[in-house]
Motif scaffolding. Structure first.
Motif, PDB file in Angstrom:
ATOM      1  N   GLY A   1      46.246  40.127  56.143  1.00  0.00           N
ATOM      2  CA  GLY A   1      45.738  38.768  55.987  1.00  0.00           C
ATOM      3  C   GLY A   1      44.226  38.752  55.967  1.00  0.00           C
ATOM      4  N   ASN A   2      43.613  39.316  56.988  1.00  0.00           N
ATOM      5  CA  ASN A   2      42.159  39.327  57.085  1.00  0.00           C
ATOM      6  C   ASN A   2      41.515  40.159  55.990  1.00  0.00           C
ATOM      7  N   SER A   3      42.205  41.206  55.517  1.00  0.00           N
ATOM      8  CA  SER A   3      41.613  42.113  54.541  1.00  0.00           C
ATOM      9  C   SER A   3      41.315  41.436  53.210  1.00  0.00           C
ATOM     10  N   MET A   4      41.956  40.276  52.917  1.00  0.00           N
ATOM     11  CA  MET A   4      41.714  39.560  51.667  1.00  0.00           C
ATOM     12  C   MET A   4      40.521  38.608  51.763  1.00  0.00           C
ATOM     13  N   ASP A   5      40.073  38.333  52.956  1.00  0.00           N
ATOM     14  CA  ASP A   5      38.962  37.420  53.176  1.00  0.00           C
ATOM     15  C   ASP A   5      37.690  37.997  52.548  1.00  0.00           C
TER      16      ASP A   5
ATOM     17  N   ALA B   1      35.458  39.603  55.043  1.00  0.00           N
ATOM     18  CA  ALA B   1      36.024  40.650  55.902  1.00  0.00           C
ATOM     19  C   ALA B   1      35.049  41.790  56.125  1.00  0.00           C
ATOM     20  N   GLY B   2      34.099  41.977  55.206  1.00  0.00           N
ATOM     21  CA  GLY B   2      33.048  42.975  55.407  1.00  0.00           C
ATOM     22  C   GLY B   2      33.585  44.396  55.477  1.00  0.00           C
ATOM     23  N   VAL B   3      33.220  45.105  56.552  1.00  0.00           N
ATOM     24  CA  VAL B   3      33.608  46.504  56.709  1.00  0.00           C
ATOM     25  C   VAL B   3      35.119  46.665  56.720  1.00  0.00           C
ATOM     26  N   HIS B   4      35.846  45.676  57.263  1.00  0.00           N
ATOM     27  CA  HIS B   4      37.310  45.772  57.304  1.00  0.00           C
ATOM     28  C   HIS B   4      37.912  45.883  55.900  1.00  0.00           C
ATOM     29  N   ALA B   5      37.308  45.211  54.926  1.00  0.00           N
ATOM     30  CA  ALA B   5      37.806  45.270  53.556  1.00  0.00           C
ATOM     31  C   ALA B   5      37.495  46.604  52.895  1.00  0.00           C
ATOM     32  N   VAL B   6      36.451  47.285  53.353  1.00  0.00           N
ATOM     33  CA  VAL B   6      36.086  48.593  52.800  1.00  0.00           C
ATOM     34  C   VAL B   6      37.166  49.623  53.106  1.00  0.00           C
ATOM     35  N   VAL B   7      37.842  49.470  54.235  1.00  0.00           N
ATOM     36  CA  VAL B   7      38.887  50.416  54.621  1.00  0.00           C
ATOM     37  C   VAL B   7      40.048  50.379  53.633  1.00  0.00           C
ATOM     38  N   TYR B   8      40.344  49.203  53.075  1.00  0.00           N
ATOM     39  CA  TYR B   8      41.410  49.075  52.088  1.00  0.00           C
ATOM     40  C   TYR B   8      40.965  49.448  50.680  1.00  0.00           C
TER      41      TYR B   8
ATOM     42  N   LEU C   1      47.762  63.312  55.355  1.00  0.00           N
ATOM     43  CA  LEU C   1      47.417  61.920  55.630  1.00  0.00           C
ATOM     44  C   LEU C   1      48.393  60.986  54.901  1.00  0.00           C
ATOM     45  N   PRO C   2      48.500  59.737  55.345  1.00  0.00           N
ATOM     46  CA  PRO C   2      49.436  58.785  54.715  1.00  0.00           C
ATOM     47  C   PRO C   2      48.883  58.198  53.420  1.00  0.00           C
ATOM     48  N   THR C   3      48.787  59.018  52.373  1.00  0.00           N
ATOM     49  CA  THR C   3      48.239  58.578  51.088  1.00  0.00           C
ATOM     50  C   THR C   3      49.003  57.361  50.570  1.00  0.00           C
ATOM     51  N   ALA C   4      48.265  56.342  50.125  1.00  0.00           N
ATOM     52  CA  ALA C   4      48.902  55.082  49.725  1.00  0.00           C
ATOM     53  C   ALA C   4      48.176  54.447  48.557  1.00  0.00           C
ATOM     54  N   LEU C   5      48.927  53.656  47.794  1.00  0.00           N
ATOM     55  CA  LEU C   5      48.377  52.839  46.715  1.00  0.00           C
ATOM     56  C   LEU C   5      48.230  51.420  47.227  1.00  0.00           C
ATOM     57  N   GLN C   6      47.012  50.879  47.147  1.00  0.00           N
ATOM     58  CA  GLN C   6      46.724  49.530  47.625  1.00  0.00           C
ATOM     59  C   GLN C   6      46.425  48.637  46.420  1.00  0.00           C
ATOM     60  N   LEU C   7      47.255  47.601  46.221  1.00  0.00           N
ATOM     61  CA  LEU C   7      47.075  46.651  45.121  1.00  0.00           C
ATOM     62  C   LEU C   7      46.804  45.272  45.702  1.00  0.00           C
ATOM     63  N   MET C   8      45.792  44.601  45.167  1.00  0.00           N
ATOM     64  CA  MET C   8      45.455  43.266  45.649  1.00  0.00           C
ATOM     65  C   MET C   8      45.131  42.340  44.485  1.00  0.00           C
ATOM     66  N   ALA C   9      45.458  41.065  44.650  1.00  0.00           N
ATOM     67  CA  ALA C   9      45.076  40.019  43.711  1.00  0.00           C
ATOM     68  C   ALA C   9      44.743  38.774  44.513  1.00  0.00           C
ATOM     69  N   ASP C  10      43.754  38.024  44.063  1.00  0.00           N
ATOM     70  CA  ASP C  10      43.321  36.838  44.795  1.00  0.00           C
ATOM     71  C   ASP C  10      43.000  35.730  43.789  1.00  0.00           C
TER      72      ASP C  10
END
Length: 454
Positions: free
Chosen positions: A34-38, A41-48, A342-351
């Protein structure tokens, strides 16, 4: 399968050690849902997605300390309201609802984001430095029916058959230091594209691992004898051979995240009760691959057991796992290198920007590690839709998600200046009688905003 259940005390001690480390650090599955789409979010969004480091609404964003915990399984369901009203008398064995199958899954993701910051260099590039401490646990393709027999005892006179395929148990604790670089790629009147990369130096504290490509068996209720066929591999990295892990032998590795973000910038001027503002985009889409890499642990111990044989079921009540294996099966022990993925993952986002500071975001986290892969952790596949109201100093969001193995989750969170608190499942946990996952996060940072309000 036998190993998983007699291993439960060691796994519990491992998980407890991870939790203690995180909370002693003053407390990221999936982190910050939830917060990662804000946009704030700053640094938190960089992690995604490392591309988020560029063109943010901050001059700099400094994370002091943040933490997220994500726990669940498709085996055990709990009622949070019953637990809270039980006055400490909640009995997991009697009051929890169980859903055993031939392939159950258990997962934990504890993620602490330590001192981290992002900053701009010129008009077309930005950097970030992040520090994280992470504890991951996956138990995939666990035979839940056998688990119940072993943990509660086989019933005399009742025969029982089981078959287990691609069993994997991997627990891993490590920290990382990341350097992120992001920049503008394309910019026109209506189109904008940016990209980023994070390079990580990994410091592995260690872990334990177990796998069995195939294990089957039969319990004879008259003779109390368990006959098994297959193989079991079990091992640990240096410092994790005992029930009390030591974190004195850190071993290094390397990892990376890569990502891109596209924005359709049909510029909009909103008139609201808070005054007029310039909205940056109408639609945004993002793609990233996170946690590429592994840590190679030298001098790791591994034992492979030929599990073709017979065991008296009473031995599981009086002996620990290693003693049962040594007394009944032929094992080959080796010392060598062990790579934990490591838990390699694909992250997809749309806003999508609706208007008057209202947005609706979509996030999909998809594991690129096959379930049951040996010596690897993986994320739980999730799809989350999150409506939110967003402003410079305050945002509120309510994510609704579908989670692999555990179903629907509904949460609530907010950001108030430097403080972020939320959960992607808290509302489901409160109203459900059979909640199979939970997550919570909290963060404290120092945001230094740009003068433009978007």
């Amino acid at each position: 399968m036998i190993t998983n259940f007699k291993l439960k005390h060691r796994i519990f001690n491992f998980g407890l050690a991870v939790a203690v480390i995180c909370f002693c650090s003053q407390t990221y599955a999936q982190s910050y849902l939830g917060n990662s789409m804000d946009n704030y979010a700053g640094v938190h969004a960089v992690v995604y997605n490392p591309a988020n480091v560029f063109d943010s609404p901050f001059r700099t964003d400094i994370n002091l300390i943040s933490a997220s915990g994500y726990f669940g399984s498709d085996y055990l369901g709990l009622s949070l309201s019953d637990m809270l009203s039980a006055d400490g008398e909640f009995n997991f064995d009697e009051d929890a609802e169980r859903s055993p199958s031939n392939s159950n899954h258990f997962f934990t993701n504890i993620d602490v984001l330590g001192p981290s910051f992002m900053f701009n260099v010129g008009e077309k590039q930005s950097f970030a430095v992040t520090t994280r401490l992470r504890g991951l646990f996956n138990a995939d393709n666990v035979n839940g029916n056998l688990y119940e027999k072993v943990s509660e005892g086989f019933e005399i006179g009742e025969n029982f058959d089981f078959d287990s395929q691609d069993l994997n148990v991997t627990a891993h604790v490590f920290s990382e230091i990341g350097l992120t670089y992001g920049r503008e790629v394309v910019k026109t009147q209506d189109q904008f594209l940016k990209a980023g990369i994070t390079l990580k130096y990994l410091m592995g504290a260690g872990g334990i691992f177990m796998n069995s490509p195939e294990l089957s068996g039969t319990f004879n209720g008259l003779t109390n004898n368990l006959t098994t066929q297959g193989a079991i591999s079990y091992g640990s990295t240096p410092g994790f051979e005992s029930d009390s892990p030591e974190f004195s032998d850190l071993q290094s590795g390397f990892g990376a995240d890569i990502g891109v973000v596209y924005e359709y910038r049909k510029r909009i001027v909103d008139g609201t009760v808070l005054g007029k503002r310039a909205q940056q985009y109408k639609f945004k889409a993002a793609l990233a691959i996170t946690d590429i890499g592994s840590i190679n642990y030298q001098n790791s111990q591994q034992t492979v057991y030929d599990a073709n044989g017979d065991v008296n079921a009473l031995e599981f009540e009086t002996k620990d796992l290693e003693q049962v294996l040594e007394d009944n099966y032929t094992g080959t022990r080796t010392i060598g290198n062990q790579k934990l993925q490591l838990p390699t993952a694909l992250q997809l986002m749309a806003d999508y920007y609706i208007g008057n500071r209202w947005y609706v975001g979509l996030h999909q986290g998809l594991s690129l590690r096959k379930s049951g892969s040996a010596d690897a952790n993986g994320i739980i596949n999730t799809t989350t839709v999150s409506p939110r109201w967003e402003s410079k100093y305050f945002s509120v969001y309510s994510p609704l998600g579908l989670r692999q193995y555990s179903g629907f989750a509904w949460g609530l969170g907010f950001r108030l200046g430097p403080l972020t608190v939320g959960s992607g499942s808290i509302l489901t946990n409160l109203i459900s009688d059979n909640s199979k996952n939970t997550d919570i996060y909290v963060g404290l940072k120092i945001p230094l905003y740009k003068k433009i309000d978007y």
